[in-house]
Design a protein around this motif. Structure first.
Motif, PDB file in Angstrom:
ATOM      1  N   ILE A  34       0.844  -1.197   0.000  1.00 32.26           N
ATOM      2  CA  ILE A  34       0.000   0.000   0.000  1.00 32.26           C
ATOM      3  C   ILE A  34       0.881   1.249   0.000  1.00 32.26           C
ATOM      4  CG2 ILE A  34      -1.819   1.254   1.221  1.00 32.26           C
ATOM      5  CD1 ILE A  34      -2.642  -1.496   2.427  1.00 32.26           C
ATOM      6  N   GLY A  35       1.943   1.229   0.781  1.00 34.80           N
ATOM      7  CA  GLY A  35       2.888   2.337   0.813  1.00 34.80           C
ATOM      8  C   GLY A  35       3.934   2.227  -0.283  1.00 34.80           C
ATOM      9  N   ASP A  36       5.024   2.963  -0.112  1.00 32.35           N
ATOM     10  CA  ASP A  36       6.093   2.950  -1.114  1.00 32.35           C
ATOM     11  C   ASP A  36       6.916   1.674  -1.059  1.00 32.35           C
ATOM     12  OD1 ASP A  36       6.078   5.830  -2.290  1.00 32.35           O
ATOM     13  OD2 ASP A  36       5.940   6.125  -0.126  1.00 32.35           O
ATOM     14  N   VAL A  37       7.088   1.145   0.135  1.00 30.77           N
ATOM     15  CA  VAL A  37       7.920  -0.043   0.307  1.00 30.77           C
ATOM     16  C   VAL A  37       7.432  -0.801   1.532  1.00 30.77           C
ATOM     17  CG1 VAL A  37       9.655   1.279   1.607  1.00 30.77           C
ATOM     18  CG2 VAL A  37      10.307  -0.882   0.532  1.00 30.77           C
ATOM     19  N   GLY A  38       7.444  -2.123   1.436  1.00 34.63           N
ATOM     20  CA  GLY A  38       7.022  -2.954   2.553  1.00 34.63           C
ATOM     21  C   GLY A  38       8.058  -4.011   2.876  1.00 34.63           C
ATOM     22  N   VAL A  39       8.009  -4.485   4.105  1.00 39.10           N
ATOM     23  CA  VAL A  39       8.988  -5.471   4.574  1.00 39.10           C
ATOM     24  C   VAL A  39       8.265  -6.577   5.343  1.00 39.10           C
ATOM     25  CG1 VAL A  39      10.925  -5.849   6.142  1.00 39.10           C
ATOM     26  CG2 VAL A  39      10.885  -3.809   4.688  1.00 39.10           C
ATOM     27  N   PHE A  40       8.631  -7.833   5.031  1.00 41.10           N
ATOM     28  CA  PHE A  40       8.171  -9.000   5.782  1.00 41.10           C
ATOM     29  C   PHE A  40       9.375  -9.668   6.442  1.00 41.10           C
ATOM     30  CE2 PHE A  40       5.211  -8.560   2.199  1.00 41.10           C
ATOM     31  CZ  PHE A  40       4.003  -8.458   2.872  1.00 41.10           C
ATOM     32  N   ALA A  41       9.127 -10.418   7.514  1.00 39.76           N
ATOM     33  CA  ALA A  41      10.216 -11.083   8.241  1.00 39.76           C
ATOM     34  C   ALA A  41       9.855 -12.529   8.525  1.00 39.76           C
ATOM     35  CB  ALA A  41      10.523 -10.349   9.538  1.00 39.76           C
ATOM     36  N   PHE A  42      10.895 -13.350   8.706  1.00 39.95           N
ATOM     37  CA  PHE A  42      10.691 -14.803   8.795  1.00 39.95           C
ATOM     38  C   PHE A  42      11.461 -15.440   9.946  1.00 39.95           C
ATOM     39  CE2 PHE A  42      10.959 -13.472   4.250  1.00 39.95           C
ATOM     40  CZ  PHE A  42       9.597 -13.333   4.056  1.00 39.95           C
ATOM     41  N   TYR A  43      11.520 -14.741  11.073  1.00 37.87           N
ATOM     42  CA  TYR A  43      12.078 -15.330  12.296  1.00 37.87           C
ATOM     43  C   TYR A  43      11.233 -16.548  12.693  1.00 37.87           C
ATOM     44  CZ  TYR A  43      14.253 -15.374  16.933  1.00 37.87           C
ATOM     45  OH  TYR A  43      14.955 -15.733  18.061  1.00 37.87           O
ATOM     46  N   PRO A  44      11.783 -17.507  13.441  1.00 37.25           N
ATOM     47  CA  PRO A  44      11.045 -18.748  13.707  1.00 37.25           C
ATOM     48  C   PRO A  44       9.676 -18.597  14.372  1.00 37.25           C
ATOM     49  CG  PRO A  44      13.355 -19.077  14.193  1.00 37.25           C
ATOM     50  CD  PRO A  44      13.199 -17.615  13.882  1.00 37.25           C
ATOM     51  N   LYS A  76       7.491 -16.311  13.490  1.00 41.29           N
ATOM     52  CA  LYS A  76       6.569 -15.670  12.555  1.00 41.29           C
ATOM     53  C   LYS A  76       5.633 -16.706  11.913  1.00 41.29           C
ATOM     54  CE  LYS A  76       8.151 -11.388  12.738  1.00 41.29           C
ATOM     55  NZ  LYS A  76       9.280 -11.450  13.660  1.00 41.29           N
ATOM     56  N   GLN A  77       4.661 -16.192  11.159  1.00 37.39           N
ATOM     57  CA  GLN A  77       3.691 -17.089  10.505  1.00 37.39           C
ATOM     58  C   GLN A  77       4.416 -18.113   9.636  1.00 37.39           C
ATOM     59  OE1 GLN A  77       3.528 -13.785  10.719  1.00 37.39           O
ATOM     60  NE2 GLN A  77       1.421 -13.028  10.826  1.00 37.39           N
ATOM     61  N   ILE A  78       5.351 -17.648   8.806  1.00 41.03           N
ATOM     62  CA  ILE A  78       6.234 -18.561   8.077  1.00 41.03           C
ATOM     63  C   ILE A  78       7.662 -18.188   8.418  1.00 41.03           C
ATOM     64  CG2 ILE A  78       4.586 -18.897   6.210  1.00 41.03           C
ATOM     65  CD1 ILE A  78       6.423 -17.128   4.456  1.00 41.03           C
ATOM     66  N   THR A  79       8.573 -19.124   8.264  1.00 38.06           N
ATOM     67  CA  THR A  79       9.947 -18.888   8.696  1.00 38.06           C
ATOM     68  C   THR A  79      10.948 -19.334   7.644  1.00 38.06           C
ATOM     69  OG1 THR A  79      11.552 -19.246  10.487  1.00 38.06           O
ATOM     70  CG2 THR A  79      10.188 -21.129   9.852  1.00 38.06           C
ATOM     71  N   THR A  80      12.111 -18.708   7.679  1.00 37.44           N
ATOM     72  CA  THR A  80      13.287 -19.195   6.959  1.00 37.44           C
ATOM     73  C   THR A  80      14.432 -19.379   7.950  1.00 37.44           C
ATOM     74  OG1 THR A  80      13.989 -16.933   6.429  1.00 37.44           O
ATOM     75  CG2 THR A  80      12.620 -18.056   4.803  1.00 37.44           C
ATOM     76  N   GLY A  81      14.103 -19.458   9.233  1.00 35.71           N
ATOM     77  CA  GLY A  81      15.103 -19.493  10.304  1.00 35.71           C
ATOM     78  C   GLY A  81      15.411 -18.067  10.726  1.00 35.71           C
ATOM     79  N   GLU A  82      16.148 -17.369   9.919  1.00 38.53           N
ATOM     80  CA  GLU A  82      16.280 -15.910   9.927  1.00 38.53           C
ATOM     81  C   GLU A  82      15.981 -15.476   8.502  1.00 38.53           C
ATOM     82  OE1 GLU A  82      16.936 -13.749  12.297  1.00 38.53           O
ATOM     83  OE2 GLU A  82      17.986 -14.799  13.911  1.00 38.53           O
ATOM     84  N   GLY A  83      15.543 -14.263   8.319  1.00 41.80           N
ATOM     85  CA  GLY A  83      15.300 -13.823   6.951  1.00 41.80           C
ATOM     86  C   GLY A  83      14.258 -12.736   6.875  1.00 41.80           C
ATOM     87  N   GLY A  84      14.266 -12.025   5.758  1.00 43.61           N
ATOM     88  CA  GLY A  84      13.287 -10.987   5.498  1.00 43.61           C
ATOM     89  C   GLY A  84      13.212 -10.724   4.013  1.00 43.61           C
ATOM     90  N   ILE A  85      12.250  -9.905   3.612  1.00 42.93           N
ATOM     91  CA  ILE A  85      12.127  -9.553   2.199  1.00 42.93           C
ATOM     92  C   ILE A  85      11.534  -8.157   2.075  1.00 42.93           C
ATOM     93  CG2 ILE A  85       9.801 -10.445   1.769  1.00 42.93           C
ATOM     94  CD1 ILE A  85      10.985 -11.716  -0.835  1.00 42.93           C
ATOM     95  N   LEU A  86      12.030  -7.414   1.109  1.00 40.97           N
ATOM     96  CA  LEU A  86      11.534  -6.075   0.796  1.00 40.97           C
ATOM     97  C   LEU A  86      10.724  -6.165  -0.480  1.00 40.97           C
ATOM     98  CD1 LEU A  86      13.577  -2.773   0.786  1.00 40.97           C
ATOM     99  CD2 LEU A  86      12.352  -3.470  -1.280  1.00 40.97           C
ATOM    100  N   VAL A  87       9.538  -5.557  -0.485  1.00 42.11           N
ATOM    101  CA  VAL A  87       8.692  -5.539  -1.679  1.00 42.11           C
ATOM    102  C   VAL A  87       8.350  -4.096  -2.029  1.00 42.11           C
ATOM    103  CG1 VAL A  87       7.708  -7.837  -1.336  1.00 42.11           C
ATOM    104  CG2 VAL A  87       6.604  -5.864  -0.287  1.00 42.11           C
ATOM    105  N   THR A  88       8.256  -3.819  -3.312  1.00 42.28           N
ATOM    106  CA  THR A  88       7.943  -2.462  -3.774  1.00 42.28           C
ATOM    107  C   THR A  88       7.473  -2.515  -5.223  1.00 42.28           C
ATOM    108  OG1 THR A  88       8.801  -0.204  -4.018  1.00 42.28           O
ATOM    109  CG2 THR A  88      10.311  -2.015  -4.544  1.00 42.28           C
ATOM    110  N   ASN A  89       6.785  -1.473  -5.618  1.00 38.22           N
ATOM    111  CA  ASN A  89       6.407  -1.319  -7.020  1.00 38.22           C
ATOM    112  C   ASN A  89       7.223  -0.235  -7.711  1.00 38.22           C
ATOM    113  OD1 ASN A  89       4.365  -3.311  -7.204  1.00 38.22           O
ATOM    114  ND2 ASN A  89       2.924  -1.963  -6.169  1.00 38.22           N
ATOM    115  N   HIS A  90       8.253   0.275  -7.031  1.00 34.99           N
ATOM    116  CA  HIS A  90       9.077   1.363  -7.560  1.00 34.99           C
ATOM    117  C   HIS A  90      10.437   0.834  -7.994  1.00 34.99           C
ATOM    118  CE1 HIS A  90       6.142   4.338  -6.215  1.00 34.99           C
ATOM    119  NE2 HIS A  90       6.079   3.663  -5.072  1.00 34.99           N
TER     120      HIS A  90
END
Length: 367
Positions: A169-179, A181-195
């Protein structure tokens, strides 16, 4: 019986993908990371996604990719995990906190406009515990004052504001995947954007400042080693394939808690779930009655094998923030009150009805 506060939901799907990485011999910067990023682009209809080694790293890169710098101010909430404040401080940006809504525990959007100054450059909205902020009000103010918007969706994958996934919805969003969280990668995150400009800068900063057009070991920017490993991405691939299943199970666990709280007349509240949003259950928070000794409750639960934790201490009262900014008790009374009254109880995808019943009965005896 020991009932942990959280537990990741890992199946043979994730294990298979991890073994594929181990067999491939390529443990970093490979196809699994590319596929993981594609999953996010496809799922959330995002043009760009950049996987990283933590949600905090992704938040930091989001701040830097927007060009925020020392002397700038960003409006955000004090009631959050400290990473949402630290990511600003890393770049010398001043977090300007506003108090929270006492019902939802999210940023009180009615207080934002009064804190906007000539130094204000962005709003960092934290979707606390998986419930979206009022993004209509935030975007209206952002457009009025020409502010960037960062969505800290680290606790909110799959949540929606009026049918739109948070993070886009905003300019940039971030999700995280600590154990936890809803889903995990062990540690990890991701940045999403349309710019495109944010994406290109984020991808460069993630990989030691190497731009998309430069040659091997040619670094255009001062960057960071924020890369997600192939092993992390492999776990994430399996988790994302099961995202709907995981979110549905967590909703069922949350609904059982709500029923049990009513059944046993447990004298606690939970954060209000607003009608305009779809919550993505990250943790299950109860709000204890005023004056109740939370430490006594935590210790009693522990003695019965039930883990629980205070969620969240107010950021402005963390020693590091008090030392740097001179913040003190009384600055944000609603955040401070909730920091004293909120408690996270065991919550994860495969928590059983028997375990939940034991948790609530044990709470009933002490509360």
């Amino acid at each position: 019986m020991i009932i942990p506060l959280s537990r990741p939901d890992i199946t043979n799907i994730e294990k298979t993908y991890v073994n594929e990485v181990l067999d491939s011999g390529q443990l970093s910067m490979g196809i699994k990371t590319d596929l993981f990023e594609k999953q996010f682009r496809d799922r959330f209809e995002a043009r760009y996604a950049v996987a990283m080694n933590s949600g905090t790293s992704a938040l930091h890169v989001a701040v830097k990719s927007l060009g925020l710098k020392a002397g700038d101010e960003v409006i955000t909430t004090p009631y959050s995990f400290i990473a949402s404040g630290n990511c600003l401080v890393y770049e010398g940006v001043k977090p300007v906190f506003v108090d929270i809504d006492p019902l939802t525990l999210n940023l009180n959007t009615s207080l934002i406009e009064g804190t906007i100054t000539s130094k204000t450059k962005a709003i960092l909205a934290v979707h606390i515990f998986g419930q979206p902020c009022n993004m209509d009000e935030i975007m209206k103010l952002a457009n009025k004052y020409q502010l960037s918007v960062i969505e800290d969706s680290c606790e909110a994958i799959g949540a929606e504001w009026k049918g739109t996934p948070v993070g886009l919805i905003g300019d940039v969003g971030v999700f995280a995947f600590y154990p936890n969280k809803q889903i995990t990668t062990g540690e990890g995150g991701i940045l999403v954007t349309n710019h495109k400009n944010i994406f290109e800068m984020a991808k460069a900063l993630r990989n030691q400042g190497r731009s998309l057009t430069n040659e091997w070991l040619d670094h255009e920017y001062i960057g960071y080693n924020y890369r997600m490993s192939e092993l992390q991405a492999a776990v994430g691939l399996g988790q994302m394939e099961r995202l709907d299943e995981i979110l549905q199970k967590r909703e069922q666990v949350a609904n059982r808690y709500l029923q049990l709280i009513g059944k046993f007349n447990l004298p606690v509240l939970i954060p209000k779930i607003v009608n305009d949003c779809r919550i993505s259950w990250f943790v299950f928070i109860i709000i204890l009655p005023k004056g109740v000794n939370r430490n006594l409750i935590i210790n009693h639960l522990s003695s019965q094998g039930v883990q629980s934790k205070p969620y969240f201490p107010s950021i402005h009262l963390q020693p590091s923030f008090q030392k740097k900014f001179g913040s003190q008790l009384g600055n944000f009374p609603l955040s401070e009150e909730m920091s004293e009254r909120t408690l996270a109880i065991p919550f994860y995808t495969n928590l059983t009805l028997e375990e939940q019943t034991f948790v609530i009965q044990t709470l009933k005896k002490i509360v």
